[in-house]
Design a protein around this motif. Structure first.
Motif, PDB file in Angstrom:
ATOM      1  N   GLY A  10       0.816  -1.205   0.000  1.00  0.00           N
ATOM      2  CA  GLY A  10       0.000   0.000   0.000  1.00  0.00           C
ATOM      3  C   GLY A  10       0.849   1.253   0.000  1.00  0.00           C
ATOM      4  N   SER A  11       0.263   2.337  -0.465  1.00  0.00           N
ATOM      5  CA  SER A  11       0.793   3.700  -0.365  1.00  0.00           C
ATOM      6  C   SER A  11       1.944   4.012  -1.317  1.00  0.00           C
ATOM      7  CB  SER A  11       1.218   4.033   1.074  1.00  0.00           C
ATOM      8  OG  SER A  11       0.128   3.888   1.958  1.00  0.00           O
ATOM      9  N   ILE A  12       2.998   3.214  -1.297  1.00  0.00           N
ATOM     10  CA  ILE A  12       4.159   3.465  -2.153  1.00  0.00           C
ATOM     11  C   ILE A  12       4.926   2.155  -2.285  1.00  0.00           C
ATOM     12  CG2 ILE A  12       5.729   4.122  -0.282  1.00  0.00           C
ATOM     13  CD1 ILE A  12       6.853   6.310  -2.128  1.00  0.00           C
ATOM     14  N   ASP A 215      -7.930  -4.754   2.484  1.00  0.00           N
ATOM     15  CA  ASP A 215      -6.972  -3.821   3.071  1.00  0.00           C
ATOM     16  C   ASP A 215      -6.837  -4.084   4.570  1.00  0.00           C
ATOM     17  OD1 ASP A 215      -5.759  -1.559   4.192  1.00  0.00           O
ATOM     18  OD2 ASP A 215      -7.392  -0.212   3.661  1.00  0.00           O
ATOM     19  N   ALA A 216      -5.596  -4.299   5.010  1.00  0.00           N
ATOM     20  CA  ALA A 216      -5.310  -4.456   6.440  1.00  0.00           C
ATOM     21  C   ALA A 216      -3.957  -3.809   6.723  1.00  0.00           C
ATOM     22  CB  ALA A 216      -5.309  -5.927   6.833  1.00  0.00           C
ATOM     23  N   GLN A 217      -3.861  -2.534   6.417  1.00  0.00           N
ATOM     24  CA  GLN A 217      -2.572  -1.853   6.462  1.00  0.00           C
ATOM     25  C   GLN A 217      -2.028  -1.706   7.881  1.00  0.00           C
ATOM     26  OE1 GLN A 217      -2.136   1.317   3.727  1.00  0.00           O
ATOM     27  NE2 GLN A 217      -0.286   2.143   4.646  1.00  0.00           N
ATOM     28  N   TYR A 218      -2.914  -1.659   8.879  1.00  0.00           N
ATOM     29  CA  TYR A 218      -2.458  -1.316  10.223  1.00  0.00           C
ATOM     30  C   TYR A 218      -2.703  -2.430  11.233  1.00  0.00           C
ATOM     31  CZ  TYR A 218      -2.556   3.269   8.032  1.00  0.00           C
ATOM     32  OH  TYR A 218      -2.356   4.316   7.172  1.00  0.00           O
ATOM     33  N   THR A 219      -2.018  -2.310  12.351  1.00  0.00           N
ATOM     34  CA  THR A 219      -2.283  -3.155  13.507  1.00  0.00           C
ATOM     35  C   THR A 219      -3.309  -2.445  14.391  1.00  0.00           C
ATOM     36  OG1 THR A 219      -0.564  -2.154  14.871  1.00  0.00           O
ATOM     37  CG2 THR A 219       0.087  -3.999  13.455  1.00  0.00           C
ATOM     38  N   PRO A 220      -3.957  -3.160  15.306  1.00  0.00           N
ATOM     39  CA  PRO A 220      -4.894  -2.496  16.226  1.00  0.00           C
ATOM     40  C   PRO A 220      -4.217  -1.399  17.047  1.00  0.00           C
ATOM     41  CG  PRO A 220      -5.169  -4.876  16.312  1.00  0.00           C
ATOM     42  CD  PRO A 220      -3.954  -4.624  15.476  1.00  0.00           C
ATOM     43  N   GLU A 221      -2.947  -1.589  17.373  1.00  0.00           N
ATOM     44  CA  GLU A 221      -2.239  -0.594  18.169  1.00  0.00           C
ATOM     45  C   GLU A 221      -1.992   0.692  17.370  1.00  0.00           C
ATOM     46  OE1 GLU A 221      -1.657  -4.617  19.632  1.00  0.00           O
ATOM     47  OE2 GLU A 221      -1.192  -3.731  17.670  1.00  0.00           O
ATOM     48  N   GLU A 222      -1.817   0.580  16.075  1.00  0.00           N
ATOM     49  CA  GLU A 222      -1.554   1.742  15.223  1.00  0.00           C
ATOM     50  C   GLU A 222      -2.820   2.500  14.846  1.00  0.00           C
ATOM     51  OE1 GLU A 222       2.266  -0.127  12.755  1.00  0.00           O
ATOM     52  OE2 GLU A 222       0.219  -0.398  12.056  1.00  0.00           O
ATOM     53  N   MET A 223      -3.955   1.830  14.884  1.00  0.00           N
ATOM     54  CA  MET A 223      -5.173   2.381  14.307  1.00  0.00           C
ATOM     55  C   MET A 223      -5.629   3.706  14.929  1.00  0.00           C
ATOM     56  SD  MET A 223      -7.061   1.506  11.768  1.00  0.00           S
ATOM     57  CE  MET A 223      -8.339   2.558  11.081  1.00  0.00           C
ATOM     58  N   GLY A 230      -8.163   6.194   6.049  1.00  0.00           N
ATOM     59  CA  GLY A 230      -8.863   5.388   5.057  1.00  0.00           C
ATOM     60  C   GLY A 230      -8.438   3.947   4.941  1.00  0.00           C
ATOM     61  N   HIS A 231      -7.890   3.358   6.038  1.00  0.00           N
ATOM     62  CA  HIS A 231      -7.440   1.971   5.978  1.00  0.00           C
ATOM     63  C   HIS A 231      -7.875   1.222   7.238  1.00  0.00           C
ATOM     64  CE1 HIS A 231      -5.094   2.875   2.434  1.00  0.00           C
ATOM     65  NE2 HIS A 231      -4.646   3.952   3.046  1.00  0.00           N
ATOM     66  N   SER A 232      -7.720  -0.100   7.207  1.00  0.00           N
ATOM     67  CA  SER A 232      -8.198  -0.952   8.288  1.00  0.00           C
ATOM     68  C   SER A 232      -7.046  -1.590   9.051  1.00  0.00           C
ATOM     69  CB  SER A 232      -9.076  -2.078   7.728  1.00  0.00           C
ATOM     70  OG  SER A 232     -10.238  -1.584   7.112  1.00  0.00           O
ATOM     71  N   ALA A 233      -7.357  -2.031  10.263  1.00  0.00           N
ATOM     72  CA  ALA A 233      -6.475  -2.919  11.017  1.00  0.00           C
ATOM     73  C   ALA A 233      -6.976  -4.346  10.829  1.00  0.00           C
ATOM     74  CB  ALA A 233      -6.472  -2.546  12.492  1.00  0.00           C
ATOM     75  N   TYR A 234      -6.077  -5.320  10.967  1.00  0.00           N
ATOM     76  CA  TYR A 234      -6.434  -6.698  10.639  1.00  0.00           C
ATOM     77  C   TYR A 234      -7.528  -7.263  11.533  1.00  0.00           C
ATOM     78  CZ  TYR A 234      -3.635  -8.183  14.654  1.00  0.00           C
ATOM     79  OH  TYR A 234      -3.144  -8.355  15.927  1.00  0.00           O
ATOM     80  N   HIS A 253      -2.569  -4.722   0.963  1.00  0.00           N
ATOM     81  CA  HIS A 253      -2.259  -3.302   1.085  1.00  0.00           C
ATOM     82  C   HIS A 253      -1.322  -3.089   2.265  1.00  0.00           C
ATOM     83  CE1 HIS A 253      -2.966   1.085   0.766  1.00  0.00           C
ATOM     84  NE2 HIS A 253      -3.420   0.796  -0.438  1.00  0.00           N
ATOM     85  N   HIS A 254      -0.267  -3.906   2.310  1.00  0.00           N
ATOM     86  CA  HIS A 254       0.668  -3.893   3.433  1.00  0.00           C
ATOM     87  C   HIS A 254       1.372  -2.542   3.536  1.00  0.00           C
ATOM     88  CE1 HIS A 254      -0.207  -8.074   3.321  1.00  0.00           C
ATOM     89  NE2 HIS A 254       0.573  -8.358   2.299  1.00  0.00           N
ATOM     90  N   ASP A 255       1.533  -2.081   4.761  1.00  0.00           N
ATOM     91  CA  ASP A 255       2.204  -0.808   4.998  1.00  0.00           C
ATOM     92  C   ASP A 255       3.619  -0.845   4.419  1.00  0.00           C
ATOM     93  OD1 ASP A 255       3.887   1.162   6.811  1.00  0.00           O
ATOM     94  OD2 ASP A 255       1.783   1.736   7.002  1.00  0.00           O
ATOM     95  N   PRO A 256       4.055   0.210   3.729  1.00  0.00           N
ATOM     96  CA  PRO A 256       5.387   0.193   3.114  1.00  0.00           C
ATOM     97  C   PRO A 256       6.522   0.082   4.125  1.00  0.00           C
ATOM     98  CG  PRO A 256       4.416   2.393   2.989  1.00  0.00           C
ATOM     99  CD  PRO A 256       3.338   1.469   3.432  1.00  0.00           C
ATOM    100  N   ASN A 257       6.266   0.410   5.384  1.00  0.00           N
ATOM    101  CA  ASN A 257       7.301   0.310   6.414  1.00  0.00           C
ATOM    102  C   ASN A 257       7.321  -1.059   7.102  1.00  0.00           C
ATOM    103  OD1 ASN A 257       8.179   3.028   6.100  1.00  0.00           O
ATOM    104  ND2 ASN A 257       6.393   3.707   7.260  1.00  0.00           N
ATOM    105  N   ARG A 258       6.487  -1.983   6.616  1.00  0.00           N
ATOM    106  CA  ARG A 258       6.386  -3.296   7.238  1.00  0.00           C
ATOM    107  C   ARG A 258       7.284  -4.285   6.490  1.00  0.00           C
ATOM    108  NH1 ARG A 258       2.914  -2.387  11.109  1.00  0.00           N
ATOM    109  NH2 ARG A 258       1.135  -2.088   9.741  1.00  0.00           N
TER     110      ARG A 258
END
Length: 440
Positions: A10-12, A215-223, A230-234, A253-258
């Motif tokens: 995702g994102s980039i 889309d599951a770009q984030y973790t619950p802690e990041e949300m 505009g994205h979801s946690a898993y 849509h994995h976070d580019p920093n992951r």
């Protein structure tokens, strides 16, 4: 039906040794039917690899259908590098939501202006046709395609493809409508216990699907720090998929920093959550090159969706904003006038009802905590009158708790958006509300 992942980021793009296993290319998924019809979901950088694959060997001219969720750059940036569009004889139909200000083809042409790219869209040798989709059911290339608006700052469609006795659902990008999934008086895990109508509608769109790509770009802690992005946690995705009876769930849509190790951990946690829910859903993180072959299995419950006329999301309407905070009214007005709507403002509930009677707005954005008559009172009054019983009303409030959200829907809210909000988010939510109201 055969599904292959060409881009899952995702994102980039995020190339490198630490992302090699799950992949660094942005969103692109290939779907092949038993009749060899080609459907492409999004055209992030992964579509470059798909294009090279299509041209390998002695194949007939390439034909296919490209379904764009929206035109944010990470979902279209690979299109200029999709080699089949540079060959005469090839044909592609491109589908996506109409932007409020620009047709679909103009959005694609923007990134191919000569300033940015040496070949302009109009110069491509392949035959390309553009189709702007409304929410609802469509027949495309012998496949039943359902489209539904997602919750994203840009107007975004999710797709459900049904063919060969199976259903594949593609949902990127999407954010939960509410902070809480389940009603306090409901049974978690049941569709009718989902608090927000938008989340309930979203789960229904996945009903009995053989594969959901979400889309599951984030973790619950990041949300919490990424609300309105505009994205979801898993965890949200797993819980809704389990409630909808999804057979396989691909997180994407994995976070580019992951990096790969972090995605392994997300996959482990997501699977553990599914197990605690007692769900039969197979959960995995999508990876570049991954293939899923789908064969008919258990019978699907009949799936239907309301259809809306295309113009419902792009009409220029009269919108009444009701809020006692002039800064909020100013921000909301900016979001809506940019889409061409005429905006009226009221600072309290009594003034709002008077303006509805006198000016007959097409849509109301309503705060709950306002003087004179609160938002609940205004909404009850509107629903009690035959002439305003179906008037679309978007509640816009800081009261995002489960009790307030449930009470808002109970008295007839069309939708519910918590403050703070972004300008694109409000504009997109209003368009989606208008489309759903028109379908009723």
């Amino acid at each position: 039906m055969r599904v292959r992942f060409w881009g899952t980021r995702g994102s980039i793009p995020a190339p490198g040794p630490d992302t090699a296993r799950f992949g660094g290319n942005t969103s692109c998924v290939e779907v092949r039917t038993a009749a060899d019809d080609l459907f492409i979901l999004d055209s992030g950088t992964g579509i470059r690899l798909l294009g090279m694959d299509l041209l390998r060997g002695a194949r007939p001219p390439a034909r296919g259908h490209l379904l764009l969720g929206h035109t944010h750059w990470d979902h279209i940036q690979g299109f200029p590098f999709f080699r089949p569009i540079f060959l005469p004889g090839n044909e592609f139909d491109i589908y996506g939501p109409r932007h409020s200000q620009h047709p679909l083809h103009e959005a694609l042409a923007g990134q191919m202006e000569f300033t940015y790219f040496p070949v302009e869209l109009a110069q491509l040798p392949a035959r390309i046709r553009y189709h702007e989709l409304a929410p609802g059911a469509h027949e495309i290339g012998g496949v039943r395609v359902f489209a539904q608006y997602l919750h994203h700052p840009a107007l975004t469609l999710g797709y459900r493809l049904e063919a060969d006795g199976v259903a594949v659902v593609y949902l990127a990008d999407h954010e939960p409508y509410a902070d809480t999934i389940w009603r306090s008086d409901g049974v978690p895990g049941r569709l009718d216990s989902i608090l927000h109508e938008g989340d309930r509608r979203h789960a229904h769109f996945m009903l009995d699907a053989d594969l959901v790509i979400h889309d599951a770009q984030y973790t619950p802690e990041e949300m919490p720090a990424r609300r309105t992005w505009g994205h979801s946690a898993y965890d949200y995705v797993v819980e809704l998929a389990a409630a909808a009876g999804v057979r396989r769930l691909a997180l994407t849509h994995h976070d580019p920093n992951r990096d790969d190790a972090a995605l392994d951990e997300i996959e482990r946690r997501a699977r553990a959550l599914a197990a605690t829910l007692g769900a039969a859903t197979e959960v995995f993180c999508a990876y570049e090159g991954g293939v899923v072959n789908l064969a008919p299995g258990a019978a699907h419950r009949p799936f239907t969706i309301d259809s809306a006329p295309l113009a419902s999301a792009t009409d220029r309407l009269r919108v009444l904003i009701v809020d006692d905070d002039p800064d909020v009214r100013r921000l909301a007005s900016r979001a809506l006038t940019r889409d061409g709507h005429t905006v009226m403002e009221a600072g309290n509930g009594r003034e709002a009802l008077e303006m509805v009677d006198r000016l007959r707005p097409d849509f109301v954005v309503l705060d709950l905590d306002i003087p004179e008559i609160d938002g609940f009172g205004v909404l009850k009054a509107l629903r009690a009158r035959p002439e305003t019983a179906q008037l679309p009303v978007l509640i816009l409030t800081v009261k995002s708790d489960a009790s307030s959200t449930g009470a808002g829907f109970a008295v007839g809210a069309t939708d519910y958006l918590a403050k703070p909000f972004s300008i694109p988010q409000l504009a997109a939510r209003v368009r989606a509300c208008l489309a759903r109201a028109a379908a009723r």
